[in-house]
Motif scaffolding. Sequence first.
Motif, PDB file in Angstrom:
ATOM      1  N   ALA A  49       0.829  -1.205   0.000  1.00  0.00           N
ATOM      2  CA  ALA A  49       0.000   0.000   0.000  1.00  0.00           C
ATOM      3  C   ALA A  49       0.867   1.260   0.000  1.00  0.00           C
ATOM      4  N   ALA A  50       2.051   1.166   0.609  1.00  0.00           N
ATOM      5  CA  ALA A  50       2.933   2.323   0.689  1.00  0.00           C
ATOM      6  C   ALA A  50       3.842   2.460  -0.524  1.00  0.00           C
ATOM      7  N   THR A  51       3.970   1.413  -1.324  1.00  0.00           N
ATOM      8  CA  THR A  51       4.954   1.402  -2.404  1.00  0.00           C
ATOM      9  C   THR A  51       4.358   1.611  -3.788  1.00  0.00           C
ATOM     10  N   VAL A  52       3.260   0.928  -4.086  1.00  0.00           N
ATOM     11  CA  VAL A  52       2.721   0.972  -5.447  1.00  0.00           C
ATOM     12  C   VAL A  52       1.941   2.275  -5.644  1.00  0.00           C
ATOM     13  N   PRO A  53       2.304   3.079  -6.640  1.00  0.00           N
ATOM     14  CA  PRO A  53       1.610   4.353  -6.869  1.00  0.00           C
ATOM     15  C   PRO A  53       0.120   4.157  -7.122  1.00  0.00           C
ATOM     16  N   GLY A  54      -0.692   4.952  -6.450  1.00  0.00           N
ATOM     17  CA  GLY A  54      -2.132   4.898  -6.628  1.00  0.00           C
ATOM     18  C   GLY A  54      -2.858   4.034  -5.621  1.00  0.00           C
ATOM     19  N   ALA A  55      -2.139   3.174  -4.898  1.00  0.00           N
ATOM     20  CA  ALA A  55      -2.781   2.246  -3.968  1.00  0.00           C
ATOM     21  C   ALA A  55      -3.172   2.946  -2.681  1.00  0.00           C
ATOM     22  N   ASP A  56      -4.447   2.805  -2.304  1.00  0.00           N
ATOM     23  CA  ASP A  56      -4.914   3.309  -1.015  1.00  0.00           C
ATOM     24  C   ASP A  56      -5.054   2.190   0.010  1.00  0.00           C
ATOM     25  N   GLU A  57      -5.417   1.005  -0.453  1.00  0.00           N
ATOM     26  CA  GLU A  57      -5.621  -0.134   0.431  1.00  0.00           C
ATOM     27  C   GLU A  57      -5.044  -1.377  -0.240  1.00  0.00           C
ATOM     28  N   ALA A  58      -4.809  -2.419   0.564  1.00  0.00           N
ATOM     29  CA  ALA A  58      -4.240  -3.654   0.020  1.00  0.00           C
ATOM     30  C   ALA A  58      -4.682  -4.853   0.836  1.00  0.00           C
ATOM     31  N   GLY A  59      -4.623  -6.011   0.218  1.00  0.00           N
ATOM     32  CA  GLY A  59      -4.933  -7.261   0.902  1.00  0.00           C
ATOM     33  C   GLY A  59      -4.329  -8.426   0.149  1.00  0.00           C
ATOM     34  N   VAL A  60      -4.171  -9.537   0.836  1.00  0.00           N
ATOM     35  CA  VAL A  60      -3.627 -10.753   0.233  1.00  0.00           C
ATOM     36  C   VAL A  60      -4.605 -11.891   0.452  1.00  0.00           C
ATOM     37  N   SER A  61      -4.858 -12.657  -0.600  1.00  0.00           N
ATOM     38  CA  SER A  61      -5.656 -13.881  -0.509  1.00  0.00           C
ATOM     39  C   SER A  61      -4.725 -15.061  -0.707  1.00  0.00           C
ATOM     40  N   LEU A  62      -4.598 -15.900   0.320  1.00  0.00           N
ATOM     41  CA  LEU A  62      -3.750 -17.079   0.229  1.00  0.00           C
ATOM     42  C   LEU A  62      -4.559 -18.258  -0.282  1.00  0.00           C
ATOM     43  N   LEU A  63      -3.943 -19.059  -1.131  1.00  0.00           N
ATOM     44  CA  LEU A  63      -4.577 -20.257  -1.662  1.00  0.00           C
ATOM     45  C   LEU A  63      -4.145 -21.431  -0.798  1.00  0.00           C
ATOM     46  N   GLU A  64      -5.103 -22.019  -0.076  1.00  0.00           N
ATOM     47  CA  GLU A  64      -4.804 -23.115   0.852  1.00  0.00           C
ATOM     48  C   GLU A  64      -5.741 -24.274   0.575  1.00  0.00           C
ATOM     49  N   SER A  65      -5.178 -25.383   0.091  1.00  0.00           N
ATOM     50  CA  SER A  65      -5.974 -26.574  -0.238  1.00  0.00           C
ATOM     51  C   SER A  65      -7.131 -26.246  -1.173  1.00  0.00           C
ATOM     52  N   GLY A  66      -6.865 -25.388  -2.156  1.00  0.00           N
ATOM     53  CA  GLY A  66      -7.872 -25.029  -3.137  1.00  0.00           C
ATOM     54  C   GLY A  66      -8.841 -23.959  -2.704  1.00  0.00           C
ATOM     55  N   THR A  67      -8.714 -23.477  -1.469  1.00  0.00           N
ATOM     56  CA  THR A  67      -9.618 -22.449  -0.936  1.00  0.00           C
ATOM     57  C   THR A  67      -8.838 -21.166  -0.678  1.00  0.00           C
ATOM     58  N   MET A  68      -9.447 -20.015  -0.986  1.00  0.00           N
ATOM     59  CA  MET A  68      -8.789 -18.740  -0.749  1.00  0.00           C
ATOM     60  C   MET A  68      -9.131 -18.212   0.639  1.00  0.00           C
ATOM     61  N   ARG A  69      -8.120 -17.663   1.305  1.00  0.00           N
ATOM     62  CA  ARG A  69      -8.302 -17.095   2.644  1.00  0.00           C
ATOM     63  C   ARG A  69      -7.736 -15.683   2.663  1.00  0.00           C
ATOM     64  N   SER A  70      -8.553 -14.704   3.069  1.00  0.00           N
ATOM     65  CA  SER A  70      -8.097 -13.325   3.155  1.00  0.00           C
ATOM     66  C   SER A  70      -7.254 -13.144   4.409  1.00  0.00           C
ATOM     67  N   VAL A  71      -6.081 -12.554   4.241  1.00  0.00           N
ATOM     68  CA  VAL A  71      -5.142 -12.400   5.350  1.00  0.00           C
ATOM     69  C   VAL A  71      -4.697 -10.934   5.453  1.00  0.00           C
ATOM     70  N   ALA A  72      -4.734 -10.397   6.644  1.00  0.00           N
ATOM     71  CA  ALA A  72      -4.200  -9.062   6.963  1.00  0.00           C
ATOM     72  C   ALA A  72      -4.697  -7.966   6.036  1.00  0.00           C
ATOM     73  N   PRO A  73      -6.002  -7.863   5.769  1.00  0.00           N
ATOM     74  CA  PRO A  73      -6.490  -6.753   4.941  1.00  0.00           C
ATOM     75  C   PRO A  73      -6.211  -5.424   5.622  1.00  0.00           C
ATOM     76  N   SER A  74      -5.961  -4.408   4.818  1.00  0.00           N
ATOM     77  CA  SER A  74      -5.589  -3.110   5.401  1.00  0.00           C
ATOM     78  C   SER A  74      -6.777  -2.361   5.983  1.00  0.00           C
ATOM     79  N   GLY A  75      -8.005  -2.806   5.698  1.00  0.00           N
ATOM     80  CA  GLY A  75      -9.181  -2.147   6.249  1.00  0.00           C
ATOM     81  C   GLY A  75     -10.413  -3.021   6.101  1.00  0.00           C
ATOM     82  N   ASP A  76     -11.519  -2.561   6.685  1.00  0.00           N
ATOM     83  CA  ASP A  76     -12.755  -3.342   6.660  1.00  0.00           C
ATOM     84  C   ASP A  76     -13.295  -3.519   5.239  1.00  0.00           C
ATOM     85  N   VAL A  77     -13.161  -2.482   4.416  1.00  0.00           N
ATOM     86  CA  VAL A  77     -13.646  -2.592   3.037  1.00  0.00           C
ATOM     87  C   VAL A  77     -12.867  -3.654   2.289  1.00  0.00           C
TER      88      VAL A  77
END
Length: 257
Positions: A54-82
């Motif tokens: 969020a601090a590095t890529v120009p234009g980014a206000d928020e960020a999040g990562v979805s991990l792929l675990e056993s074929g299922t995606m899990r949201s990890v450490a989102p920067s905000g509720d949205v």
Amino acid sequence: MCNPDVVGDEAVVAAAGPGEPAEDLTAVLSKIARTLEPEADVDRAVEHIVRAAAATVPGADEAGVSLLESGTMRSVAPSGDVVAHLDQLQHRLHEGPCVDAIHERPVYRTGDIGADPRWPRFGREAAASGVSSMLGFKLFTSTSTIGALNLYSWRADAFDDDAERIGELFAAHAAVTLAGSQGLAHLHVALRTRDTIGMAKGILMERHGVDADRAFALLVEASQHANVKLRDAAEWLVSRFRPAAGSPATGRPGDGH
């Protein structure tokens, strides 16, 4: 804009805008690459990546990562509720830049998510949440797909070619970091499992007067009879029959418990 023929460090130099000296941007990316080091706590590693993205890529206000675990995606450490809401929505709808980045092309960009025909259901919800632009990057190595990095902006057309190029470089570093973190986490689990099984064998050897091989066989028989993993059977035995420091044993296999 970046020269498409420029690669490696030259791409970073080309990505610098007129108000952002090339050497400064190169230094920032180099510093981030050094600080994104693998650690056994995968979720904490993701948290570092999200903040840095969020601090590095120009234009980014928020960020999040979805991990792929056993074929299922899990949201990890989102920067905000949205971000948490929209990451989960992509998973539930199987639609959005995150989903397509994992399963199709490695990069997806949109400047007006509400009008993007590729993700009509997700796009309407994202626009209603105030998000206008998105960048989605696959997080992958030469041997595995780890998940996706999602970048969000409140402004329309917030991400240009330079942002995409910088984001790709960042995602490459992040993928290597996460692959290392997952490897460390698996190693720690394996070591803990080995130690727990060793303690369980010791308990059985002491209580039943058997050798190590027979104790292990008893543990395997117990896990099969209870239809649980060997690790879980060992953890139950250790927690049930290992006394606390300075205390006598609280139970024996024949006590009727």
